[in-house]
Each structure stands twice: as C-alpha cells, then as structure tokens.
Design an enzyme around this catalytic site. Sequence first.
Site, short mmCIF file in Angstrom:
data_model
loop_
_atom_site.label_atom_id
_atom_site.label_comp_id
_atom_site.label_asym_id
_atom_site.label_seq_id
_atom_site.Cartn_x
_atom_site.Cartn_y
_atom_site.Cartn_z
N SER A 123 0.81 -1.21 0.00
CA SER A 123 0.00 0.00 0.00
C SER A 123 0.85 1.26 0.00
O SER A 123 0.31 2.36 -0.15
CB SER A 123 -0.92 0.01 1.23
OG SER A 123 -0.14 0.01 2.42
N HIS A 144 -2.14 -2.71 -6.21
CA HIS A 144 -2.66 -2.48 -4.88
C HIS A 144 -4.18 -2.63 -4.86
O HIS A 144 -4.90 -1.74 -5.31
CB HIS A 144 -2.24 -1.09 -4.39
CG HIS A 144 -2.74 -0.76 -3.02
ND1 HIS A 144 -3.01 0.52 -2.62
CD2 HIS A 144 -3.03 -1.55 -1.95
CE1 HIS A 144 -3.44 0.52 -1.36
NE2 HIS A 144 -3.47 -0.73 -0.95
N GLU A 156 -4.95 0.09 -7.70
CA GLU A 156 -3.89 1.00 -8.13
C GLU A 156 -2.81 0.18 -8.82
O GLU A 156 -2.29 -0.78 -8.25
CB GLU A 156 -3.29 1.74 -6.94
CG GLU A 156 -4.21 2.76 -6.31
CD GLU A 156 -3.60 3.44 -5.09
OE1 GLU A 156 -3.86 4.64 -4.90
OE2 GLU A 156 -2.87 2.76 -4.33
N ASN A 195 -3.65 6.41 -0.39
CA ASN A 195 -3.04 6.58 0.92
C ASN A 195 -2.27 7.89 1.02
O ASN A 195 -2.12 8.44 2.12
CB ASN A 195 -2.12 5.41 1.25
CG ASN A 195 -2.90 4.20 1.72
OD1 ASN A 195 -3.99 4.32 2.26
ND2 ASN A 195 -2.36 3.01 1.49
#
Length: 661
Positions: A123, A144, A156, A195
């Site tokens: 992540s 991800h 992702e 994130n």
Amino acid sequence: MQLEDVQRVVVLGAGNMGHGIAEVAALAGYDVSLRDINDELVQKGYDQIEWSLGKLAEKDRIGGDEADAALDRVEAFVDLEDALDGADVVVEVVPEKMAIKKDVYDEVVEHAPDEAVFVTNTSSLSITELSEVTDRPERFCGMHFFNPPVRMDLVEVISGKHTSEDTLDLIEGLAESMGKTPVRVRKDSPGFVVNRILVPLMNEAAWIVESGDADVETVDSTTKFGMGLPMGSFELADQVGIDVGYHVLEYMHEVLGDAYRPCPLLGEKVEAETLGKKTGKGFYDYEDGDGAQIPSDALDEEISRRLLAVMANETAGLIGNDVADADDIDEAVKLGAGFPDGPAKLADAEGLDALVETLDDLAEETGEARYEAADYLREAAESGGFRGGADGGSGDADAGPEFDVLNVSVDERVGHIEIDRPHRMNTISGEVLDELETAIDRLDADDDVRAILLSGAGDRAFSAGADVQSMAAGGADPIHAVELSRQGQRTFGKLEESDKPVIAAIDGYCLGGGMELATAADMRIASERSELGQPELDLGLLPGWGGTQRLARIVGEGRAKEIILTADRYDAETMADYDFVNEVVPDDELDERARELAEKLARGPPIAQKYTKRAIHAGRTDNEAGLEVEAMGFGHVMNTDDLIEGVTAFMGDGEPEFEGK
C-alpha cells in the site's frame, strides 16, 4: 506476455488480502495457487474463500455452480516451489515490511518461471526498491487492491522506475478482467494515490486534536457531516487500524521528510496497542462504550478548510510530480475511500486561493513543513483550479471551453444540456461523449445550478442512438470498442450519480444510446410522437452504455429483457405503462412542461434532494446501506437553514425559498 496468455495466478500470502485476491482471480476464471508458510495459515485462507463464495451464492450474486467452479480453481500450497509451478503472474501479499518482502522475492526468483510477471500488493512501499531485488525489474509493478478485494472496485497499478509499459498494460488488463477499475500511478511515490491523500489527512486530524484546536468529536463531525466524507477521520483510523496508517506515515516521513512527521497522538495509541476496532478500543471505545457515536452538528468551518487545504496540497504534489492527474486522483479516492467527490473537485469547489491562504497562515503560525504549499498548488490556484476553473465551482457554467456539439446554458437555476446535432438525429459520437462529460462536471460543480435538463435539438430526435457511422470509421477494433463502452458508461454514470435532479425531455426518436442516456436521468417526460427502443440486437450488438443495467432497475428485469431482446420500438404511452416515462404530453407542450418541472425541482431543498438520491441509489443493492444513508441524511438536514425555511413557510402557508444551507 499478453493478457490471453495468463492462465495461472499465484498469490503469496493467505491472510485477509491474500485470500480475497485469490477469490477475485478464481471468480474471473484464472487457476489460482494460494500459498502461505504453514498448513494452518493456508487452510484458513482457503476456508475463508469457500465461506465467502458460499455467501455470494446465498445472496444470489453468483450462481451455486459458479461458486463451486471458482473454488475448484484454487489450490493451496505451503511449498513455494510447487506453488510457483506454471505461474504467469505472481501476486505477493506478505506483511507490509520491506525486509520481509525482499526475503520473499529472494526465494521467489529461484523458482518462478522466467516469463512470470511479479506484482506486489504493497500500500505504500517502494516498487522500485522491491523490483531491484528480483531478476526482472522491468516485469515488476504494484497492484494495490483495497480491502475487501471481493467488494472494492479500485486497483492502483503502480509503475516502478524500471517497469515497462507492456507490464503496466498487462496488469491493468488483468485487473479489468477481474471486474476491477485500475488507476495507473505513473511514478513510484510513497502512499501512491489513495493513501497519499488519506494518511496525511488522518495525521492532520490528529495534529488538530494534539494542538487543542478541536476535539475528536468535532473533527469527525466536520469530516463526516460537513465535508460529506463516508467516515470521520478518527472513525476511519479505528476502522482501518491506527497502526496501519501510522506505519505508512513512518515510511513517508523517512522517504519524504518532515512534512509527514507522525503526530504523537497516533504514536501513543500504537504504543498502548489501542489500535481501533480490532483491539476493542482506539479513539472510540468499542468494548465498554458505544463506539463511534459522532454528533451531526459539531461542525467547524475552519477545521474543514484546514483539512481541505492539506488534502489539496497532497493532490497538487501528486499532479506536480507526475504521479497521477486530477481525474485519476479523484476516481481513485472515490473508489478506494468512498469519497462523494474526489479531492481535486472538493478543493476546486472550496477555491484554491482560499486553501493556499490557509496553508500560508498555518505555516507562518507553526513553522511546520506540512503546511508549505506545493508549487503546483500555487500554479493551479492562479489558473483557476486543478482543472483551470472548468469545474471548480466558479458559479459560471458558461465559462471555460466552448462546446461544439452541445448547447449548455444556465437559467433560473436549471442547467440545460442540449445535443446539437439535428442533422444527424442527435446521434452520440465520441465528441458528444467528451463534451457531455465536461458539461456534466461543470453543471454538477456549479452551486447556482439546482437541476439539470437534457434534450435534443430540433423536433425529430432526442437522440437516435450512437453515431455508428462515425464510430465505425475507427475500424472494428474490439479494444477500441471496449474503451468506447467504458467511456459512455462513465459519462452516463456521472449523470446518474449527480446530486441534482436530472430530467430528460424526450421528443421524437429516443433509441439505442439515446435511450441509455435518458435512462441515466431521474425522470423522463416524452412527447406523444416519441418513439423509444433499444434496437442494438438487430445490429448484432448489445447496449453498451449501461442499458443492460439501468433499464432493469426502472422497468424490472422482465420488461428490460423484452425491450432489449426484441429490439422493438415503443410509443411513449406504452413506455409510460412500463414505468419508463413519467409523463406524456402533447408534442407542442413538451418544452414548456419539461422546463416547468425542472424549475420546480430547482426550487427544492438541495441538501435534502442530495441525500434522497444517495439513499435511493445506496439501497439498490443493499437495503441496510440505503437505510443508513437515509438516516444520516435525515440527521444532517435537521441542522440546516432549509429545514427552518420549509417549516416556517409551511406554517405560514407560503412558498419556501431554499438556499442549500
């Protein structure tokens, strides 16, 4: 390697993410090798897949035979060499520690087939650094998934320094084949996209409380009920695990510097092992208390602007460093974090000038590096927003680029989109889709617009469907056709998802893609001469812009199958009987009646309308979710000026003037 060459996917790690990814791959038809370090762990992962597939079948999301077939495709392994036998794509899902991941790849390269592609589900960790411990850095990238993989659409796809375009294309295609929406992250950057937005936002929320500027409840009330995010900042931290975000922050701090220094409040929670729901207590008490009970009325505009400013700064950093563009960032955060709008759109709506000023004031006051405004944020503020003011909430829908095939205007709070191709029966070309997407974005972001009206120029057709002739000019390329379908789905989806009421005024032919466009509206009014239908099957096609999905929700599956499979045309009265058309009017009264309805809806309470639509949409596939959105919306409107205005007008037998406040 091409996508059609991928037969076996190896998943290393059978924990929550690992077994979820394995299940998604198996459901997509791939043979799956699920591996973990001992029999107990891998069996537990396999059992979870079996349980989850059973639940999907129980809820009729898949058939029982489909569930059995998917489970049959999964093999469990402990021996790494055996697991990697025949691997085409290896998905590593081991704990989020660089040293552990590197140790895994040291072993993997000894046994993996030479042609296999490696992907890591990290992540936040460096794709480049991980790729360089393998023998194939050009065939290594990030993939991800978001938790839980079976339910979350976003993946992702992250490029490392050495990753080839072919590898990125392959993994994007793999994600799509699994029913996911890939967003490409063009550069290896800590936190990637989602994130990189969420974790600094969580950190800033903690700093606000640490500094005594607000308490946890005020911050969460502001984020959840003021900014409209799906959870409060601290509620989300508890849900994900405070340690998870904290460790990402530690890595970002190490790589990116002091702007990402973790707030001590988070460190204290990690040290005390009060990590949120999984430990029974975090910022809220889930064992002896009532959990996250967030007040709906403890809103603070300064806190909202401060959080938006930090979010805008991270967005600018991603764009300015060519990690991702504004559209991809918005899509990723909406899909991966459930935001109602993406961070670029939220920031544009607030006004980048104001957010830059907020950062500058905080930087001067505190001297903290996290408030140093990115160069690109200042540039975007000077140019009118992340999209140059096109959809940044300027309040002027007529500003920005000219439209060639649409007429777009705003009058009496009604945004009117008219397809202006009467010489081609208002058929929908790629250019129409491009401009329609822009028009929808601009009207949706304009607070002066309270309702959207769709129509077609002339009196022959609302839209006679896709401009097959112009689209065929590109050749019968299946890949192009898939992308064209997705473009239409995305564009019409934006219309359906608008928080504002949308009315389609249908006059004349409303066929194929034109009917799919009308289906994305909330209400449809048709003239008596109108003729509607989905004739795609007569051409050997099928509806490709959402028609197979939306129509059934309106008229029921049986009627939808009748309309699509027969490819017949129907008059307006019949479609009214089928509950597709809300009202049929004489031909010469259509424009007036459609405008009258649009203006009536535009005078309604915008906040209540927004939550009404969201609740209805959320309840389509999950009744409990719909009821929850309804309850949240009901609570939110209780604290609005509109409610007072409505009650006062009702008691005084007058007409309310709602302002959306």
